[in-house]
Write a protein that holds these residues in place. Structure first.
Motif, PDB file in Angstrom:
ATOM      1  N   PRO A 115       0.811  -1.216   0.000  1.00 30.44           N
ATOM      2  CA  PRO A 115       0.000   0.000   0.000  1.00 30.44           C
ATOM      3  C   PRO A 115       0.848   1.271   0.000  1.00 30.44           C
ATOM      4  CG  PRO A 115      -0.665  -1.526   1.746  1.00 30.44           C
ATOM      5  CD  PRO A 115       0.646  -1.985   1.238  1.00 30.44           C
ATOM      6  N   ALA A 116       0.437   2.248  -0.788  1.00 30.91           N
ATOM      7  CA  ALA A 116       0.946   3.598  -0.628  1.00 30.91           C
ATOM      8  C   ALA A 116       0.100   4.283   0.435  1.00 30.91           C
ATOM      9  CB  ALA A 116       0.856   4.362  -1.945  1.00 30.91           C
ATOM     10  N   ALA A 117       0.726   5.143   1.206  1.00 28.97           N
ATOM     11  CA  ALA A 117       0.003   5.891   2.234  1.00 28.97           C
ATOM     12  C   ALA A 117      -0.095   7.353   1.818  1.00 28.97           C
ATOM     13  CB  ALA A 117       0.712   5.770   3.579  1.00 28.97           C
ATOM     14  N   ALA A 118      -1.106   8.017   2.331  1.00 24.71           N
ATOM     15  CA  ALA A 118      -1.308   9.428   2.015  1.00 24.71           C
ATOM     16  C   ALA A 118      -0.159  10.265   2.567  1.00 24.71           C
ATOM     17  CB  ALA A 118      -2.635   9.911   2.587  1.00 24.71           C
ATOM     18  N   LEU A 119       0.244  11.252   1.799  1.00 22.58           N
ATOM     19  CA  LEU A 119       1.269  12.181   2.262  1.00 22.58           C
ATOM     20  C   LEU A 119       0.712  13.116   3.324  1.00 22.58           C
ATOM     21  CD1 LEU A 119       4.111  13.452   1.979  1.00 22.58           C
ATOM     22  CD2 LEU A 119       3.141  14.945   0.208  1.00 22.58           C
ATOM     23  N   THR A 148      -4.099  16.866  -6.285  1.00 23.41           N
ATOM     24  CA  THR A 148      -2.817  17.506  -6.558  1.00 23.41           C
ATOM     25  C   THR A 148      -2.344  18.228  -5.306  1.00 23.41           C
ATOM     26  OG1 THR A 148      -3.893  19.511  -7.365  1.00 23.41           O
ATOM     27  CG2 THR A 148      -3.407  17.804  -8.985  1.00 23.41           C
ATOM     28  N   ASN A 149      -1.032  18.315  -5.131  1.00 21.72           N
ATOM     29  CA  ASN A 149      -0.468  18.995  -3.967  1.00 21.72           C
ATOM     30  C   ASN A 149      -0.356  20.492  -4.254  1.00 21.72           C
ATOM     31  OD1 ASN A 149       1.162  16.045  -3.923  1.00 21.72           O
ATOM     32  ND2 ASN A 149       0.316  16.728  -1.977  1.00 21.72           N
ATOM     33  N   GLU A 150      -1.401  21.234  -3.886  1.00 23.82           N
ATOM     34  CA  GLU A 150      -1.455  22.654  -4.216  1.00 23.82           C
ATOM     35  C   GLU A 150      -0.543  23.502  -3.329  1.00 23.82           C
ATOM     36  OE1 GLU A 150      -3.129  23.959  -6.916  1.00 23.82           O
ATOM     37  OE2 GLU A 150      -3.235  21.804  -7.294  1.00 23.82           O
ATOM     38  N   LEU A 155       4.310  20.307   0.536  1.00 24.86           N
ATOM     39  CA  LEU A 155       5.052  19.304  -0.232  1.00 24.86           C
ATOM     40  C   LEU A 155       6.541  19.381   0.084  1.00 24.86           C
ATOM     41  CD1 LEU A 155       5.164  17.054  -2.286  1.00 24.86           C
ATOM     42  CD2 LEU A 155       5.201  18.769  -4.110  1.00 24.86           C
ATOM     43  N   ARG A 156       7.058  20.601   0.245  1.00 25.38           N
ATOM     44  CA  ARG A 156       8.468  20.727   0.615  1.00 25.38           C
ATOM     45  C   ARG A 156       8.748  20.020   1.932  1.00 25.38           C
ATOM     46  NH1 ARG A 156      11.808  26.113   2.691  1.00 25.38           N
ATOM     47  NH2 ARG A 156      13.638  24.933   3.347  1.00 25.38           N
ATOM     48  N   LEU A 157       7.914  20.275   2.934  1.00 25.69           N
ATOM     49  CA  LEU A 157       8.104  19.619   4.226  1.00 25.69           C
ATOM     50  C   LEU A 157       7.992  18.098   4.092  1.00 25.69           C
ATOM     51  CD1 LEU A 157       6.027  22.038   6.501  1.00 25.69           C
ATOM     52  CD2 LEU A 157       8.524  21.841   6.373  1.00 25.69           C
ATOM     53  N   ILE A 169       8.286   9.980  -2.529  1.00 26.39           N
ATOM     54  CA  ILE A 169       6.991  10.629  -2.690  1.00 26.39           C
ATOM     55  C   ILE A 169       6.646  10.611  -4.164  1.00 26.39           C
ATOM     56  CG2 ILE A 169       5.791  12.865  -2.672  1.00 26.39           C
ATOM     57  CD1 ILE A 169       7.108  13.484  -0.040  1.00 26.39           C
ATOM     58  N   SER A 170       5.412  10.205  -4.497  1.00 29.65           N
ATOM     59  CA  SER A 170       4.956  10.284  -5.886  1.00 29.65           C
ATOM     60  C   SER A 170       3.835  11.307  -5.969  1.00 29.65           C
ATOM     61  CB  SER A 170       4.504   8.921  -6.416  1.00 29.65           C
ATOM     62  OG  SER A 170       3.316   8.493  -5.784  1.00 29.65           O
ATOM     63  N   VAL A 171       3.752  11.992  -7.103  1.00 35.84           N
ATOM     64  CA  VAL A 171       2.813  13.104  -7.222  1.00 35.84           C
ATOM     65  C   VAL A 171       1.993  13.010  -8.505  1.00 35.84           C
ATOM     66  CG1 VAL A 171       4.113  14.749  -5.815  1.00 35.84           C
ATOM     67  CG2 VAL A 171       4.632  14.551  -8.263  1.00 35.84           C
ATOM     68  N   HIS A 172       0.749  13.402  -8.366  1.00 35.77           N
ATOM     69  CA  HIS A 172      -0.133  13.654  -9.501  1.00 35.77           C
ATOM     70  C   HIS A 172       0.092  15.125  -9.860  1.00 35.77           C
ATOM     71  CE1 HIS A 172      -4.281  13.183 -11.520  1.00 35.77           C
ATOM     72  NE2 HIS A 172      -3.856  14.402 -11.804  1.00 35.77           N
ATOM     73  N   ALA A 173       0.846  15.361 -10.919  1.00 33.11           N
ATOM     74  CA  ALA A 173       1.339  16.707 -11.213  1.00 33.11           C
ATOM     75  C   ALA A 173       0.403  17.447 -12.163  1.00 33.11           C
ATOM     76  CB  ALA A 173       2.750  16.640 -11.794  1.00 33.11           C
TER      77      ALA A 173
END
Length: 416
Positions: A115-119, A148-150, A155-157, A169-173
């Motif tokens: 499983p991937a977990a939520a950031l 998306t990580n607005e 996201l930096r942290l 970390i993987s992102v939906h960009a």
């Protein structure tokens, strides 16, 4: 448990051989058969495929898919390991939920679940989840995929924290403000249909921002389902700078384009959307030259009733994990070649994650697939293990069907 698979050809070889598996590992090649014996029917033996991006919908959305149907579909597609996304209900942001999913999946005897977990908590993009505890529970990566990580600071942290844990970390960009209410690629086709468009700039702008965050933090970032030439160029530039960035593309962004939406069929509605033929061709070149690291499916099942809504209301997503390899082999095998294609779907995902690369040598873990590279079969969604029994490739004739999938030395799928 001991298992011998006979009448197979190791990938890269024309010699008919047998492989013996014992206690979850490859015991040896061409030794005296032991235990159960299976006829590989002259198929090609390769490491089982690895999927870094699938939506299995459990918990809370099991009318679309569940662990059993999703992992059975994965095994039927030749996959031995699947990373599932956390945009479920509730969101996978609790260590107890991660442990529960792993335990439940392990009892099924199908593809292995990671499983991937939520950031962020609840995937709201506001406060980081308990990343250290989630890693300890078995989370494979962190992502708010599906959203998306607005907030760039969050996201930096997250990158700094995940980097200290040695996690990806993987992102939906996509820039949500640029994407707005777009339901398909912004361009001549969307204009002709009178539908709101999602511009290529939405992806490119977000990828560019995220590359700067990687440069600032030095943490690993994986960009999901690239769909545009411009975004790939930005990733290329980041790699030239030595940044620890990887990316994936999906078969649907290679084989389908926004032209498919001319019939207003929401089966072709995905996020990011199907782009132009020029984008698809450019992404294929990225696979060939190594700019794109791996292939993932973004297997995203919905109910048929949901996908029969109009394009403005229907959810985004295509479910096809069990035909992903046949699609790629049939459509692009002549350009990629077998060994390159298999690398993109096995060893390359492992490299992205920092996992040991799969091997066919004695002593290696017995996660294996036997592929029929030559027999043509028509795609019949009624036969799918997935609950989503519909696909853009329905009725097409494909090659490269898995005959047998072995996970941890045990048969997870066998074509009758």
């Amino acid at each position: 448990m001991t298992l011998t698979i006979q009448n197979i050809k190791r990938v890269g070889s024309d010699t008919t051989e047998s492989v013996t598996i014992e206690n979850g590992k490859i015991k040896g090649w061409n030794i005296e058969p032991e235990g159960e014996t299976i006829d590989g029917k002259g198929g090609t033996l390769a490491p089982a495929l690895i999927e870094l991006h699938a939506h299995l919908r459990e918990p809370g959305q099991t009318e679309k898919e569940d662990l059993h149907s999703g992992l059975a579909a994965a095994a039927a597609g030749g996959y031995g390991t699947v990373v599932c996304m956390p945009n479920t209900s509730p969101v996978i942001d609790d260590p107890a939920l991660v442990r529960s999913l792993i335990e439940k999946a392990g009892a099924l005897g199908l593809a292995r679940l990671k499983p991937a977990a939520a950031l962020t908590k609840g995937q709201k993009g506001e406060a980081l989840a308990e990343l250290s505890y989630l890693k300890g529970a078995g989370a494979a990566m962190f992502t708010d995929d599906g959203r998306t990580n607005e907030n760039a600071r969050v996201l930096r942290l997250g990158l700094e924290y995940a980097g200290s844990l040695g996690m990806v970390i993987s992102v939906h960009a996509e820039d949500a403000t640029l994407r707005a209410d777009g339901v398909m690629n912004e361009g001549p086709v969307s204009e002709a249909l009178g539908l709101p468009g999602n511009p290529a700039a939405a992806e490119a702008a977000r990828v560019a921002r995220d590359m700067e965050l990687v440069a600032q933090t030095g943490a690993r970032l994986h960009v999901q389902h690239l769909s545009t030439a411009r975004a790939l160029d930005i990733v290329r530039e980041a790699k030239k700078r030595g940044l620890p960035v990887t990316c994936e593309v999906c078969p649907h962004h290679l084989d389908l384009t926004d032209e498919a939406l001319r019939g207003f069929d929401a089966i072709y509605k995905v996020a990011p959307p199907l782009r132009t033929q020029a984008d698809a061709d450019y992404l294929l070149e990225g696979l060939l030259d190594g700019s794109v690291d791996c292939i993932a499916t973004d297997h995203a099942p919905h109910t048929k009733a949901e996908k029969e809504r109009d394009l403005l209301e229907a959810p985004s997503g295509i479910a096809y994990i069990e035909i992903a390899f046949p699609v790629m082999w049939t459509k692009f095998g002549d350009k990629l070649g077998l060994e390159k294609l298999l690398d993109l779907m096995t060893a390359a995902p492992a490299r992205v994650m920092g996992w040991p690369e799969p091997s066919l040598e004695a002593g290696a873990p017995a996660d294996l697939v036997v592929l029929d590279l030559y027999t043509e079969r028509e795609v019949n969604p009624a036969e799918f293990k997935s609950k989503a029994k519909f696909t853009p490739w329905q009725g097409q004739t494909l090659r490269g069907w898995p005959l047998l999938t072995v996970v941890d030395g045990k048969v997870a799928y066998r074509r009758e």
